[in-house]
Design a protein around this motif. Structure first.
Motif, PDB file in Angstrom:
ATOM      1  N   GLN A  64       0.833  -1.207   0.000  1.00 59.67           N
ATOM      2  CA  GLN A  64       0.000   0.000   0.000  1.00 59.67           C
ATOM      3  C   GLN A  64       0.867   1.257   0.000  1.00 59.67           C
ATOM      4  N   VAL A  65       1.929   1.251   0.787  1.00 61.33           N
ATOM      5  CA  VAL A  65       2.833   2.407   0.835  1.00 61.33           C
ATOM      6  C   VAL A  65       3.446   2.625  -0.547  1.00 61.33           C
ATOM      7  N   GLU A  66       3.932   1.549  -1.151  1.00 64.38           N
ATOM      8  CA  GLU A  66       4.572   1.665  -2.456  1.00 64.38           C
ATOM      9  C   GLU A  66       3.592   2.170  -3.511  1.00 64.38           C
ATOM     10  N   LYS A  67       2.405   1.600  -3.552  1.00 66.31           N
ATOM     11  CA  LYS A  67       1.414   2.036  -4.538  1.00 66.31           C
ATOM     12  C   LYS A  67       1.038   3.490  -4.340  1.00 66.31           C
ATOM     13  N   ALA A  79       5.026  15.171   3.474  1.00 70.90           N
ATOM     14  CA  ALA A  79       4.960  14.591   4.817  1.00 70.90           C
ATOM     15  C   ALA A  79       3.646  14.940   5.500  1.00 70.90           C
ATOM     16  N   ALA A  80       2.938  15.949   4.988  1.00 70.63           N
ATOM     17  CA  ALA A  80       1.692  16.371   5.621  1.00 70.63           C
ATOM     18  C   ALA A  80       0.488  15.581   5.115  1.00 70.63           C
ATOM     19  N   ASP A  81       0.680  14.698   4.147  1.00 69.85           N
ATOM     20  CA  ASP A  81      -0.418  13.903   3.603  1.00 69.85           C
ATOM     21  C   ASP A  81      -0.873  12.901   4.655  1.00 69.85           C
ATOM     22  N   PRO A  82      -2.121  12.996   5.137  1.00 71.30           N
ATOM     23  CA  PRO A  82      -2.562  12.104   6.210  1.00 71.30           C
ATOM     24  C   PRO A  82      -2.630  10.633   5.800  1.00 71.30           C
ATOM     25  N   VAL A  83      -2.913  10.362   4.527  1.00 70.74           N
ATOM     26  CA  VAL A  83      -2.964   8.962   4.071  1.00 70.74           C
ATOM     27  C   VAL A  83      -1.570   8.350   4.124  1.00 70.74           C
ATOM     28  N   ILE A  84      -0.605   9.063   3.603  1.00 73.99           N
ATOM     29  CA  ILE A  84       0.781   8.573   3.627  1.00 73.99           C
ATOM     30  C   ILE A  84       1.263   8.439   5.073  1.00 73.99           C
ATOM     31  N   TYR A 112      13.999  -3.738   8.727  1.00 75.23           N
ATOM     32  CA  TYR A 112      14.256  -2.322   8.993  1.00 75.23           C
ATOM     33  C   TYR A 112      14.688  -1.592   7.717  1.00 75.23           C
ATOM     34  N   ARG A 113      15.622  -2.198   6.964  1.00 74.82           N
ATOM     35  CA  ARG A 113      16.103  -1.546   5.739  1.00 74.82           C
ATOM     36  C   ARG A 113      14.980  -1.383   4.717  1.00 74.82           C
ATOM     37  N   TYR A 114      14.131  -2.396   4.593  1.00 75.66           N
ATOM     38  CA  TYR A 114      13.012  -2.322   3.653  1.00 75.66           C
ATOM     39  C   TYR A 114      12.015  -1.248   4.097  1.00 75.66           C
ATOM     40  N   ALA A 115      11.711  -1.195   5.374  1.00 82.61           N
ATOM     41  CA  ALA A 115      10.786  -0.182   5.893  1.00 82.61           C
ATOM     42  C   ALA A 115      11.370   1.223   5.734  1.00 82.61           C
ATOM     43  N   ALA A 116      12.665   1.368   5.944  1.00 84.94           N
ATOM     44  CA  ALA A 116      13.304   2.676   5.797  1.00 84.94           C
ATOM     45  C   ALA A 116      13.237   3.145   4.345  1.00 84.94           C
ATOM     46  N   ARG A 117      13.474   2.226   3.399  1.00 82.96           N
ATOM     47  CA  ARG A 117      13.385   2.593   1.978  1.00 82.96           C
ATOM     48  C   ARG A 117      11.958   2.942   1.600  1.00 82.96           C
ATOM     49  N   LEU A 118      10.996   2.212   2.126  1.00 83.40           N
ATOM     50  CA  LEU A 118       9.591   2.528   1.852  1.00 83.40           C
ATOM     51  C   LEU A 118       9.226   3.898   2.424  1.00 83.40           C
ATOM     52  N   THR A 119       9.765   4.210   3.578  1.00 84.49           N
ATOM     53  CA  THR A 119       9.510   5.523   4.177  1.00 84.49           C
ATOM     54  C   THR A 119      10.103   6.624   3.298  1.00 84.49           C
ATOM     55  N   GLU A 120      11.295   6.377   2.764  1.00 84.07           N
ATOM     56  CA  GLU A 120      11.888   7.340   1.834  1.00 84.07           C
ATOM     57  C   GLU A 120      11.010   7.517   0.608  1.00 84.07           C
TER      58      GLU A 120
END
Length: 161
Positions: A64-67, A79-84, A112-120
């Motif tokens: 969902q994050v990636e899409k 960063a202010a997008d509430p959905v993201i 952790y590395r995968y989550a960090a990249r998704l956050t980026e």
């Protein structure tokens, strides 16, 4: 000769008691060993089920994050997008579940590395989804190794790179 006549049945009885006790102890040892092995198998299956649930939840949120991150133009991702923001928060909560249920440090690190990249990606810091593939593959490999330690995936397994 008379003493052997009375002593022989007593010795045979004593030998029977010793053999019976030895057999009983050996039988208890075998049962104990089988019970221990059965408990290890049950614990391993419970761990796999718990970890599988955590991994699937994490992957669902990661998808969902990636899409969401790559569906919008990067100018619109903020960063202010509430959905993201909600998806990223859910992603890190799912990561925490993996962190708690994982047996191995490689899985914790890969998650952790995968989550960090998704956050980026969610913050618009990644221009292309292909930057996620390396951490994603490492995560899959680490998850497999944690669930089935010491086993290799079959050559026909579709998840094998």
């Amino acid at each position: 000769m008379g003493s052997w006549g009375t002593l022989w049945p007593a010795l045979l009885s004593l030998a029977g008691v010793v053999l019976g006790a030895g057999g009983s102890l050996f039988g208890q040892y075998l049962v104990s060993r089988a019970s221990t092995r059965q408990l290890e198998v049950q614990e391993s299956a419970a761990h796999r089920a718990e970890l599988k649930h955590a991994v699937l939840k994490f992957l669902s949120i990661a998808s969902q994050v990636e899409k969401t991150a790559f569906a919008l133009p990067h100018a619109d991702v903020s960063a202010a997008d509430p959905v993201i923001d909600r998806l990223v928060d859910d992603l890190w909560l799912a990561h925490a579940e993996i962190d708690l249920s994982a047996r191995s440090e490689p899985l914790r690190g890969a998650a952790y590395r995968y989550a960090a990249r998704l956050t980026e990606a969610a913050r618009g810091e990644l221009a292309d989804a292909s930057a996620l593939r390396g951490p994603q593959v490492q995560f899959f490999d680490a998850a497999y190794d944690d669930m089935w330690p010491g086993q290799r995936r079959a050559a026909g397994d579709p998840s094998t790179p």
